[in-house]
Design an enzyme around this catalytic site. Structure first.
Site, PDB file in Angstrom:
ATOM      1  N   ASP A   1      39.986  41.231  45.032  1.00 35.04           N
ATOM      2  CA  ASP A   1      38.789  41.057  44.186  1.00 35.04           C
ATOM      3  C   ASP A   1      38.118  39.686  44.259  1.00 35.04           C
ATOM      4  O   ASP A   1      36.980  39.542  43.822  1.00 35.04           O
ATOM      5  CB  ASP A   1      39.101  41.318  42.703  1.00 35.04           C
TER       6      ASP A   1
ATOM      7  N   ASP B   1      46.423  49.521  34.827  1.00 34.65           N
ATOM      8  CA  ASP B   1      45.368  48.589  35.236  1.00 34.65           C
ATOM      9  C   ASP B   1      45.090  47.548  34.167  1.00 34.65           C
ATOM     10  O   ASP B   1      44.596  46.465  34.467  1.00 34.65           O
ATOM     11  CB  ASP B   1      44.067  49.341  35.514  1.00 34.65           C
TER      12      ASP B   1
END
Length: 588
Positions: free
Chosen positions: A302, A527
């Site tokens: 990311d 998550d």
């Protein structure tokens, strides 16, 4: 062990209208085998399918499928043809493309130069034209004109061009670290999976080891450390070849656009990242006891994509991402990690490239490849330290969407422009995105042999909600929404998605340019938390993990689609694990 809140797409990217046409021509072309001087070649034979999709403004995409109907071809091939009009190629993929006047050549890459009997390869390009866009009428392969059927054995003085095995960087690396190797099964994850009802069906699958903070190097009360994993990998290898997958994930100011997977290091703590995190990992990986392992590292999920979509003046910018772009520590840190890890001869570095629903738009796609190239050459690193890239890490994008393609039209309306789910994106699934990004990375300066990984741990989307055919043709939205495999409310949703299922099992070399389908995100690990949970791991509460959240600009102000009652990122989430098994595709 922590996993990222992966996937923060940019807002809709407005592009040109597409008027798609398809003119497929089935041509038979002669093929001679590559051979040394005075040596007989194999019996030739090849079929070529050529099709185009025209855009508005004189642009088009050309697709070429070569099918070998003769004897196996080894050592490489070159396809030649001539445009009948003003067509000019601007960008190509899955081959090295060149054009002189109207003449075009497409030469095989290192990974698709062998074409077995009955095998096929897909290549393509973008181009421009004026007037009409007529299709070529003749093709040749390896300088032999099309004949229509397998021919007779001939003699040729063509010189063989061979590709030496071995990837970029120092040492004797192989081209694909997954081929011919077992892959490490993480005992910590395996035990949790096996303890679940029905979990023994997948508890022997290989998953990645997440090094998400400094403490993870030596191990924690809930997970063994790096040395223990590597020792276990040697044991599992038992004298054979084994690949172990490690996630390198602890940059300063980590995950600047979300909160669920923030890290322990502040935005300016680049020195700690180097000396307390990367240096110890590199020193352990370099030990002679582990020299026979193939060590795959997934480098900093990311981080670099955030510097493309979530910085000013983008409407999706965040102050934290602006800080990380300004101080340069994402680029500095990634470059340092690549240099130190790449110096270990049996390490294979793969950089994260987000996913198609984040970076697939034109104004994200190319700039990401250029930024990655900058990082690959930062902090003493070079592009040789990059073995490849990984798409869809810890995300949910379907590997393939079988029931629609980005160039389809419904009632004369192009779905790329009119369907809200696509919204001008160039890609509708992870395979097409990964294959195209690979070519764009080579164009940016990376070595032509780079490979791709796709995380398929949670993108199966099986179960009763899985479509069995195309959607209705009443409108572009109905066609796409009715036929899409990915059942999320919005492509921007990334946290503990309801309805998700296990995807393709880890597989080596499943498609052209793809080194492997992998399970980097261990199924069953959260998550992020559904509500705020105090912790000492630096992990915040992100509303995208709250099932009551009505969204933001990154997900079109849609509901989050998250499961309720989720624990901190990386913690075991039994309800999610059960749902992933229930909705697995292929089914368990």
């Amino acid at each position: 062990m922590s996993s990222p809140a992966s996937g923060h797409p940019s807002p809709p990217r407005r592009g040109p209208r597409i008027a798609a046409i398809s003119a497929t021509i089935a041509l038979f072309v002669a093929m001679i085998g590559i051979a040394t001087s005075t040596q007989a070649s194999a019996a030739p034979g090849c079929k070529v399918d050529y099709s185009t999709s025209n855009w508005g403004g004189g642009g088009f995409t050309g697709s070429v499928k070569i099918t070998n109907v003769g004897d196996a071809i080894t050592g490489g091939w070159t396809l030649r043809f001539a445009f009948p009009g003003s067509q000019t190629i601007s960008q190509g993929w899955s081959a090295t493309w060149a054009q002189s006047g109207t003449g075009v050549t497409a030469t095989s890459m290192s990974w698709n130069g062998n074409l077995g009997a009955g095998a096929s390869v897909d290549i393509g390009f973008n181009g421009t034209y004026s007037g009409t866009n007529a299709s070529p009428t003749s093709f040749s392969l390896n300088n032999v004109t099309c004949t229509g059927q397998p021919g007779t054995t001939t003699t040729t003085t063509t010189t063989t061009t061979t590709t030496t095995p071995g990837g970029p960087g120092p040492g004797n690396r192989v081209d694909n670290p997954y081929v011919g190797a077992k892959v490490y099964v993480n005992p910590d994850w395996s035990a949790k999976a096996a303890a679940e009802s029905g979990g023994s069906r997948i508890s022997n699958q290989p998953t990645a080891v997440w090094l998400d903070r400094i403490a993870a190097i030596n191990g924690t009360t809930s997970a063994r450390g790096l040395v223990a994993h590597l020792d276990e990998a040697v044991r599992q290898a038992a004298g054979s070849t084994l690949t172990i997958q490690l996630v390198i994930y602890n940059l300063p100011g980590r995950d600047c656009s979300a909160l669920a997977s923030n890290g322990e290091l502040g935005a300016t703590e680049i020195d700690r990242y180097k000396t307390e995190y990367i240096d110890p990992i590199a020193a352990i990986l370099g030990r002679s006891a582990y020299a026979n392992l193939r060590i795959v590292t997934v480098v900093e999920i990311d981080s670099l994509p955030n510097l493309i979509t979530n910085v000013s003046p983008r409407p999706t910018s965040t102050p934290n991402c602006d800080v990380m772009k300004a101080n340069g520590n994402y680029v500095t840190g990634v470059g340092y990690a690549l240099a130190k890890l790449g110096a270990v001869a049996n390490v294979y570095n793969y950089i994260d490239i987000g996913h198609h629903g984040w970076l697939g738009w034109d104004d994200n796609f190319g700039p990401t490849a250029e930024l990655l190239y900058t990082a690959a050459n930062a902090s003493g690193s070079t592009k040789a330290n990059v073995h490849g890239f990984i798409a869809n890490t810890a995300n949910y994008g379907a590997t393939t969407e079988p029931y629609f393609k980005v160039g389809d039209t419904v009632g004369g309306q192009p779905i790329r422009e009119k369907a809200k789910w696509i919204d001008y994106n160039k890609y509708v699934d992870e395979l097409s995105y990964a294959q195209a990004f690979r070519q764009r990375a080579v164009q940016a300066g990376f070595d032509s042999g780079v490979g791709m990984l796709i995380d398929t741990s949670r993108n199966g989307w099986g179960g009763t909600a899985r479509p069995t055919g195309p959607g209705p043709t009443t409108s572009p939205d109905a066609y796409v929404d009715g036929g899409r495999i990915d059942r999320r409310i919005h492509l921007g949703n990334w946290c503990n998605q309801k309805g998700a299922g296990l995807g393709a099992r880890p597989t080596a070399a499943p498609a052209s340019g793809i080194d492997a389908y992998v399970w980097v995100k261990p199924p069953g690990e959260s998550d992020g938390a559904s509500k705020e949970i105090p912790n000492e791991e630096g992990k915040g509460f992100d509303r995208m993990c709250d099932p009551t959240y009505t969204g933001n600009a990154r997900n079109g102000n849609s509901m989050s689609g998250a499961l309720p009652d989720a624990p901190l990122s990386g913690a075991w989430f039994s309800a999610q694990f059960q749902e992933l098994m229930k909705n697995a595709y292929p089914a368990l």
